[in-house]
Write a protein that holds these residues in place. Sequence first.
Motif, PDB file in Angstrom:
ATOM      1  N   ASP A 148     -13.454  45.275  77.599  1.00 57.58           N
ATOM      2  CA  ASP A 148     -14.754  45.280  77.828  1.00 57.58           C
ATOM      3  C   ASP A 148     -15.762  44.594  76.768  1.00 57.58           C
ATOM      4  O   ASP A 148     -15.092  44.747  75.635  1.00 57.58           O
ATOM      5  N   ILE A 149     -16.625  43.919  76.979  1.00 58.93           N
ATOM      6  CA  ILE A 149     -17.454  43.157  76.316  1.00 58.93           C
ATOM      7  C   ILE A 149     -19.098  43.783  76.461  1.00 58.93           C
ATOM      8  O   ILE A 149     -19.115  44.676  77.607  1.00 58.93           O
ATOM      9  N   ALA A 150     -19.791  43.339  75.602  1.00 57.17           N
ATOM     10  CA  ALA A 150     -21.128  43.567  75.823  1.00 57.17           C
ATOM     11  C   ALA A 150     -21.860  42.646  76.709  1.00 57.17           C
ATOM     12  O   ALA A 150     -21.939  41.119  75.944  1.00 57.17           O
ATOM     13  N   ILE A 151     -22.559  42.839  77.587  1.00 58.29           N
ATOM     14  CA  ILE A 151     -23.290  41.711  78.529  1.00 58.29           C
ATOM     15  C   ILE A 151     -24.819  42.182  78.301  1.00 58.29           C
ATOM     16  O   ILE A 151     -25.613  41.117  78.361  1.00 58.29           O
ATOM     17  N   GLY A 152     -25.292  43.211  77.777  1.00 56.83           N
ATOM     18  CA  GLY A 152     -26.728  43.603  77.508  1.00 56.83           C
ATOM     19  C   GLY A 152     -26.776  44.417  76.223  1.00 56.83           C
ATOM     20  O   GLY A 152     -25.576  45.345  75.970  1.00 56.83           O
ATOM     21  N   VAL A 153     -27.648  44.210  75.373  1.00 56.38           N
ATOM     22  CA  VAL A 153     -27.739  44.852  73.927  1.00 56.38           C
ATOM     23  C   VAL A 153     -29.084  45.272  73.783  1.00 56.38           C
ATOM     24  O   VAL A 153     -29.980  44.411  74.018  1.00 56.38           O
ATOM     25  N   SER A 154     -29.462  46.233  73.116  1.00 57.11           N
ATOM     26  CA  SER A 154     -30.703  46.506  72.556  1.00 57.11           C
ATOM     27  C   SER A 154     -30.668  47.624  71.407  1.00 57.11           C
ATOM     28  O   SER A 154     -29.978  48.653  71.550  1.00 57.11           O
ATOM     29  N   GLY A 155     -31.200  47.437  70.166  1.00 57.51           N
ATOM     30  CA  GLY A 155     -31.132  48.116  69.157  1.00 57.51           C
ATOM     31  C   GLY A 155     -30.242  48.244  68.123  1.00 57.51           C
ATOM     32  O   GLY A 155     -30.549  48.706  67.225  1.00 57.51           O
ATOM     33  N   ILE A 156     -29.246  47.015  68.267  1.00 56.05           N
ATOM     34  CA  ILE A 156     -28.588  46.585  67.075  1.00 56.05           C
ATOM     35  C   ILE A 156     -28.187  45.180  66.995  1.00 56.05           C
ATOM     36  O   ILE A 156     -28.649  44.502  68.010  1.00 56.05           O
ATOM     37  N   GLU A 157     -27.921  44.754  65.808  1.00 59.94           N
ATOM     38  CA  GLU A 157     -27.266  43.156  66.189  1.00 59.94           C
ATOM     39  C   GLU A 157     -26.140  42.932  66.656  1.00 59.94           C
ATOM     40  O   GLU A 157     -25.102  43.848  66.368  1.00 59.94           O
ATOM     41  N   ALA A 158     -25.970  42.171  67.769  1.00 60.47           N
ATOM     42  CA  ALA A 158     -25.008  41.994  68.456  1.00 60.47           C
ATOM     43  C   ALA A 158     -24.007  41.174  67.772  1.00 60.47           C
ATOM     44  O   ALA A 158     -22.642  41.430  67.864  1.00 60.47           O
TER      45      ALA A 158
END
Length: 232
Positions: A152-162
């Motif tokens: 799994d990877i991140a495709i959407g992020v909010s609230g932290i540095e990716a």
Amino acid sequence: MILQILPLTGIGLVMPGDDLTEILATALTPMAPVGGDVLVVTHKIVSKAEGRVVAIEGNEEEFKRALVESEAVSVVRRRGNLIIAETAHGFICANAGVDRSNAEPGTMILLPEDPDRSAHRIRTRLERAFGVDVPVIISDTFGRPWRRGLTDIAIGVSGIEAVIDLRGTNDWAGRELEVTEIAVADELAAAADLVMGKADGVPAALIRGYEGPRGEGRGQDLVRPPNEDMFR
């Protein structure tokens, strides 16, 4: 840093139009979110709630092929029925993110139109519900060049540095790091998948104890620009 990864159980079947944040808030209530928590949510339930579900018409394989072509902005490679394509988000992935796993019979699921916006919407509503800022990652399962297996990877992020950029800092021996950038949002998404899994019916997990930098990182920060891609 010591992390706990807590599966969110009891979420059940998510349908188009459902209030996903309310569903997640109910599942989170027994855990009493605190500072240092990060919520990872699989894109499938985000896509379902946002109506990114398509009913199959006619021959299933032909319909899927046409749907993949419509979701792709370019086709990178083809092999048999497999298409590696670039999506409008800039992701390079199998079948432009079109998926049948965990879809209702007779349907296919597309990626969210804007995963970063979806993550931010969930995060801001959860903050109002619990009085604490819980960063949100929306994850998906991707293959990787030169490596077997999926993660799994991140495709959407909010609230932290990716991405944490360590260039210009020194390693333990005092040598200056010149190229090191850590994809922490991907690492957290992969860690959360250890307690989720498609067959277990657990579409979200809370990671407790993350001490990395907060901020306004995005999933788009993890997409390598075409001018940096040596292999396309």
